[in-house]
Design a protein around this motif. Structure first.
Motif, PDB file in Angstrom:
ATOM      1  N   GLN A  85       4.692  12.240  -6.748  1.00 26.99           N
ATOM      2  CA  GLN A  85       4.406  12.322  -5.300  1.00 26.99           C
ATOM      3  C   GLN A  85       5.652  12.138  -4.443  1.00 26.99           C
ATOM      4  OE1 GLN A  85       1.377  13.225  -4.528  1.00 26.99           O
ATOM      5  NE2 GLN A  85       0.811  13.022  -6.681  1.00 26.99           N
ATOM      6  N   LYS A  86       6.741  11.757  -5.060  1.00 29.12           N
ATOM      7  CA  LYS A  86       7.964  11.511  -4.266  1.00 29.12           C
ATOM      8  C   LYS A  86       8.680  12.808  -3.945  1.00 29.12           C
ATOM      9  CE  LYS A  86       9.565   6.877  -4.970  1.00 29.12           C
ATOM     10  NZ  LYS A  86       9.828   5.970  -6.081  1.00 29.12           N
ATOM     11  N   LEU A  87       9.595  12.726  -2.992  1.00 26.85           N
ATOM     12  CA  LEU A  87      10.403  13.893  -2.665  1.00 26.85           C
ATOM     13  C   LEU A  87      11.224  14.350  -3.881  1.00 26.85           C
ATOM     14  CD1 LEU A  87      13.251  12.671  -0.226  1.00 26.85           C
ATOM     15  CD2 LEU A  87      12.426  11.475  -2.238  1.00 26.85           C
TER      16      LEU A  87
ATOM     17  N   LEU B 145      11.560  -4.095   2.190  1.00 24.33           N
ATOM     18  CA  LEU B 145      11.017  -3.385   1.027  1.00 24.33           C
ATOM     19  C   LEU B 145       9.558  -3.054   1.305  1.00 24.33           C
ATOM     20  CD1 LEU B 145      12.428  -5.511  -1.940  1.00 24.33           C
ATOM     21  CD2 LEU B 145      13.401  -3.488  -0.874  1.00 24.33           C
ATOM     22  N   SER B 146       9.169  -1.845   0.941  1.00 28.57           N
ATOM     23  CA  SER B 146       7.827  -1.433   1.322  1.00 28.57           C
ATOM     24  C   SER B 146       7.310  -0.319   0.430  1.00 28.57           C
ATOM     25  CB  SER B 146       7.884  -0.928   2.784  1.00 28.57           C
ATOM     26  OG  SER B 146       6.602  -0.606   3.238  1.00 28.57           O
ATOM     27  N   GLY B 147       6.006  -0.289   0.252  1.00 31.02           N
ATOM     28  CA  GLY B 147       5.377   0.915  -0.268  1.00 31.02           C
ATOM     29  C   GLY B 147       5.428   1.968   0.833  1.00 31.02           C
ATOM     30  N   VAL B 148       5.155   3.214   0.469  1.00 26.40           N
ATOM     31  CA  VAL B 148       5.134   4.269   1.492  1.00 26.40           C
ATOM     32  C   VAL B 148       3.687   4.368   1.986  1.00 26.40           C
ATOM     33  CG1 VAL B 148       5.792   6.640   2.035  1.00 26.40           C
ATOM     34  CG2 VAL B 148       6.955   5.422   0.182  1.00 26.40           C
ATOM     35  N   HIS B 149       3.403   3.575   3.009  1.00 31.71           N
ATOM     36  CA  HIS B 149       2.029   3.475   3.500  1.00 31.71           C
ATOM     37  C   HIS B 149       1.586   4.831   4.053  1.00 31.71           C
ATOM     38  CE1 HIS B 149      -1.482   2.190   5.671  1.00 31.71           C
ATOM     39  NE2 HIS B 149      -1.333   0.940   5.249  1.00 31.71           N
TER      40      HIS B 149
ATOM     41  N   ILE C  32       0.868  -1.187   0.000  1.00 30.45           N
ATOM     42  CA  ILE C  32       0.000   0.000   0.000  1.00 30.45           C
ATOM     43  C   ILE C  32       0.901   1.231   0.000  1.00 30.45           C
ATOM     44  CG2 ILE C  32      -1.728   1.284   1.317  1.00 30.45           C
ATOM     45  CD1 ILE C  32      -2.657  -1.490   2.405  1.00 30.45           C
ATOM     46  N   CYS C  33       0.647   2.141  -0.925  1.00 31.70           N
ATOM     47  CA  CYS C  33       1.618   3.207  -1.134  1.00 31.70           C
ATOM     48  C   CYS C  33       0.914   4.508  -1.490  1.00 31.70           C
ATOM     49  CB  CYS C  33       2.580   2.794  -2.251  1.00 31.70           C
ATOM     50  SG  CYS C  33       3.917   3.973  -2.451  1.00 31.70           S
ATOM     51  N   LYS C  34       1.359   5.568  -0.874  1.00 33.14           N
ATOM     52  CA  LYS C  34       0.757   6.882  -1.158  1.00 33.14           C
ATOM     53  C   LYS C  34       1.234   7.451  -2.483  1.00 33.14           C
ATOM     54  CE  LYS C  34       4.350   9.827   0.814  1.00 33.14           C
ATOM     55  NZ  LYS C  34       4.787  10.425  -0.446  1.00 33.14           N
ATOM     56  N   ASN C  35       2.333   6.914  -3.020  1.00 30.42           N
ATOM     57  CA  ASN C  35       2.963   7.564  -4.179  1.00 30.42           C
ATOM     58  C   ASN C  35       2.402   7.107  -5.525  1.00 30.42           C
ATOM     59  OD1 ASN C  35       4.623   9.056  -2.546  1.00 30.42           O
ATOM     60  ND2 ASN C  35       6.337   7.640  -2.640  1.00 30.42           N
ATOM     61  N   LEU C  36       2.151   5.824  -5.650  1.00 26.42           N
ATOM     62  CA  LEU C  36       1.652   5.248  -6.906  1.00 26.42           C
ATOM     63  C   LEU C  36       2.414   5.795  -8.126  1.00 26.42           C
ATOM     64  CD1 LEU C  36      -2.160   5.234  -6.042  1.00 26.42           C
ATOM     65  CD2 LEU C  36      -0.502   3.374  -5.793  1.00 26.42           C
ATOM     66  N   CYS C  37       3.715   5.606  -8.087  1.00 32.74           N
ATOM     67  CA  CYS C  37       4.594   6.086  -9.167  1.00 32.74           C
ATOM     68  C   CYS C  37       4.218   5.402 -10.490  1.00 32.74           C
ATOM     69  CB  CYS C  37       6.047   5.756  -8.857  1.00 32.74           C
ATOM     70  SG  CYS C  37       6.582   6.312  -7.228  1.00 32.74           S
ATOM     71  N   GLY C  38       4.344   6.145 -11.571  1.00 27.84           N
ATOM     72  CA  GLY C  38       3.951   5.623 -12.870  1.00 27.84           C
ATOM     73  C   GLY C  38       4.802   4.478 -13.383  1.00 27.84           C
ATOM     74  N   PHE C  39       6.011   4.326 -12.838  1.00 22.99           N
ATOM     75  CA  PHE C  39       6.898   3.267 -13.339  1.00 22.99           C
ATOM     76  C   PHE C  39       6.777   1.998 -12.506  1.00 22.99           C
ATOM     77  CE2 PHE C  39       9.309   5.597 -10.173  1.00 22.99           C
ATOM     78  CZ  PHE C  39       9.781   4.567  -9.364  1.00 22.99           C
ATOM     79  N   CYS C  40       5.845   1.972 -11.543  1.00 18.60           N
ATOM     80  CA  CYS C  40       5.830   0.886 -10.558  1.00 18.60           C
ATOM     81  C   CYS C  40       4.602   0.009 -10.733  1.00 18.60           C
ATOM     82  CB  CYS C  40       5.847   1.494  -9.155  1.00 18.60           C
ATOM     83  SG  CYS C  40       5.726   0.280  -7.841  1.00 18.60           S
ATOM     84  N   GLY C  41       4.807  -1.299 -10.672  1.00 21.88           N
ATOM     85  CA  GLY C  41       3.683  -2.225 -10.750  1.00 21.88           C
ATOM     86  C   GLY C  41       3.352  -2.828  -9.401  1.00 21.88           C
ATOM     87  N   PHE C  42       4.052  -2.390  -8.355  1.00 24.79           N
ATOM     88  CA  PHE C  42       3.939  -2.996  -7.020  1.00 24.79           C
ATOM     89  C   PHE C  42       2.939  -2.245  -6.134  1.00 24.79           C
ATOM     90  CE2 PHE C  42       5.774  -3.013  -2.617  1.00 24.79           C
ATOM     91  CZ  PHE C  42       5.579  -4.352  -2.315  1.00 24.79           C
ATOM     92  N   GLY C  43       2.993  -0.925  -6.159  1.00 23.35           N
ATOM     93  CA  GLY C  43       2.187  -0.116  -5.237  1.00 23.35           C
ATOM     94  C   GLY C  43       0.691  -0.237  -5.511  1.00 23.35           C
ATOM     95  N   ARG C  44      -0.108  -0.252  -4.430  1.00 24.37           N
ATOM     96  CA  ARG C  44      -1.575  -0.328  -4.531  1.00 24.37           C
ATOM     97  C   ARG C  44      -2.194   0.698  -3.586  1.00 24.37           C
ATOM     98  NH1 ARG C  44       0.281  -4.198  -7.099  1.00 24.37           N
ATOM     99  NH2 ARG C  44      -0.444  -6.350  -7.240  1.00 24.37           N
TER     100      ARG C  44
HETATM  101  S1  SF4 Z   1       6.303   1.132  -3.917  1.00 22.41           S
HETATM  102 FE1  SF4 Z   1       7.931   2.656  -4.294  1.00 22.41          FE
HETATM  103  S2  SF4 Z   1       8.116   2.772  -6.519  1.00 22.41           S
HETATM  104 FE2  SF4 Z   1       6.150   1.724  -6.057  1.00 22.41          FE
HETATM  105  S3  SF4 Z   1       4.602   3.343  -6.046  1.00 22.41           S
HETATM  106 FE3  SF4 Z   1       5.344   3.164  -3.947  1.00 22.41          FE
HETATM  107  S4  SF4 Z   1       7.031   4.634  -3.761  1.00 22.41           S
HETATM  108 FE4  SF4 Z   1       6.627   4.351  -5.942  1.00 22.41          FE
END
Ligand code: SF4
Length: 360
Positions: A190-192, A109-113, A64-76
């Motif tokens: 959304q990242k720094l 390893l973690s999303g930025v919850h 679970i991640c606040k950023n949901l970066c466009g290059f990432c398939g992991f964050g939800r």
């Molecule tokens: S897990 Fe990391 S790379 Fe993926 S959306 Fe979150 S901050 Fe971005």
């Protein structure tokens, strides 16, 4: 200056300028092999003849991640299908498994919850440290440090200090992606920003906390942006000496929002992958270790990357959901027996290292 004499000068100690590195990175045709060979010579000089690796295990905490970066398939988002956040008991069990496997390093390893504060991170570290007192804990990115600080009303130095007291041994140099803000606004808005990433990395180094350095390439950045990024890393290393290695991360594109909406192509080509490793070796004259990420490149290209300036095959990992969810075919566990075959086949020996590159 023609490529042959430029490479000869670099091998004799000349520090590459940014525009020269850009030109080398744009090379096509058989000159590419000249560059790879020069980088391989420098690798031997700086890092020695061996291929190193670390016995480590990734432990995923939450996707679970606040950023949901466009290059990432992991964050939800919380509530999305497949979203999870492990409790302390589960983290403890995963840590116990890592300990039974005799790993020397655990990577968290973690999303930025969105709900994680400094206290959350510190409690997580305490659980892992309690279960695995002897293992090196390599965890969290400057983005997580920054967010934890804002959630808890602390300075980033205070967060780093609390993490260290709870068991953190080294900080991850992730969230760097490309340290050019125009690119970051597209791939990870959304990242720094770049300056904040650099500030936190410098703080960690000043406090005696080593970090890795990473570069994510192959999204929508220009060649000039890749070199600008390397120049920022080289300057930090000149000033602090706190980076243990460069970890080049080739964009795995298949399951990512950026690729799906047509904002990126299908990642770097093999030529670009090998040149990125080689130019990193040539340009970063103050780095000893250039890592080859087998999970991103695949086993066969990784072997060639070890002949192009790379000296380290990263870790056993055991699992890598971040790369797997983005669509990579490789991932998970790489048996040291396979690493041995890859290294032996190019005339090098495989040696196990610790996180700080001392040999086991
Ligand atoms: S897990 Fe990391 S790379 Fe993926 S959306 Fe979150 S901050 Fe971005």
């Amino acid at each position: 200056m023609e490529t042959t004499s430029l490479l000869r000068d670099v091998c004799e100690g000349y520090r590459l300028k940014e525009q020269e590195a850009v030109r080398l990175l744009k090379t096509k045709g058989r000159e590419v092999f000249e560059i790879l060979a020069a980088a391989d010579r420098l690798r031997e000089e700086r890092a020695g003849p061996s291929v190193t690796y670390v016995t480590n295990q990734n432990i995923h905490i939450t996707n679970i991640c606040k950023n949901l970066c466009g290059f990432c398939g992991f964050g939800r988002r919380a509530g999305d299908e497949g979203a999870y956040c492990d409790d302390h008991e589960t983290i403890r069990k995963k840590t116990a498994l890592a300990r039974e496997r005799n790993v020397t390093e655990i990577c968290l390893l973690s999303g930025v919850h969105p709900d994680f504060s400094a206290e959350t991170y510190i409690e997580l570290l305490a659980v892992v440290r309690d279960e695995a007192p002897e293992v090196h804990i390599h965890a969290f990115s400057p983005d997580e440090v920054s967010y934890a600080a804002s959630m808890s009303g602390l300075s980033t130095r205070e967060v780093l200090s609390g993490m260290r007291r709870a068991g953190l041994n080294s900080l991850q140099g992730t969230a760097a992606e490309i340290l050019v803000d125009e690119v970051r606004r597209i791939i990870c808005p959304q990242k720094l920003d770049s300056a904040s990433w650099e500030t936190i990395i410098r703080e960690a180094h000043q406090m005696g906390i080593p970090t890795t350095a990473t570069i994510l390439y192959g999204t929508c950045e220009q060649i000039e942006d890749r070199v600008r990024h390397l120049a920022v890393l080289r300057q930090i290393q000149d000033d602090t000496g706190g980076f243990t290695e460069l970890v080049p991360l080739s964009f795995v594109y298949q399951n990512t929002p950026l690729y799906r909406c047509g904002q990126t192509g299908s990642g770097a080509t093999g030529r670009e992958d090998l040149l990125l490793i080689a130019i990193s070796r040539l340009f970063l004259d103050n780095f000893t270790n250039i890592q080859v990420s087998w999970g991103k490149l695949g086993i066969k290209l990784s072997q060639l990357a070890l002949l192009s300036g790379g000296n380290d095959l990263a870790g056993t990992m055991f699992s890598d959901d971040v790369t797997g969810d983005a669509g990579a075919a490789e991932g998970g566990f790489l048996d040291p027996a396979i690493m041995e075959r890859i290294a032996g086949d190019i005339g090098r020996s495989l040696v196990e290292r610790r996180t700080d590159y001392t040999l086991v």
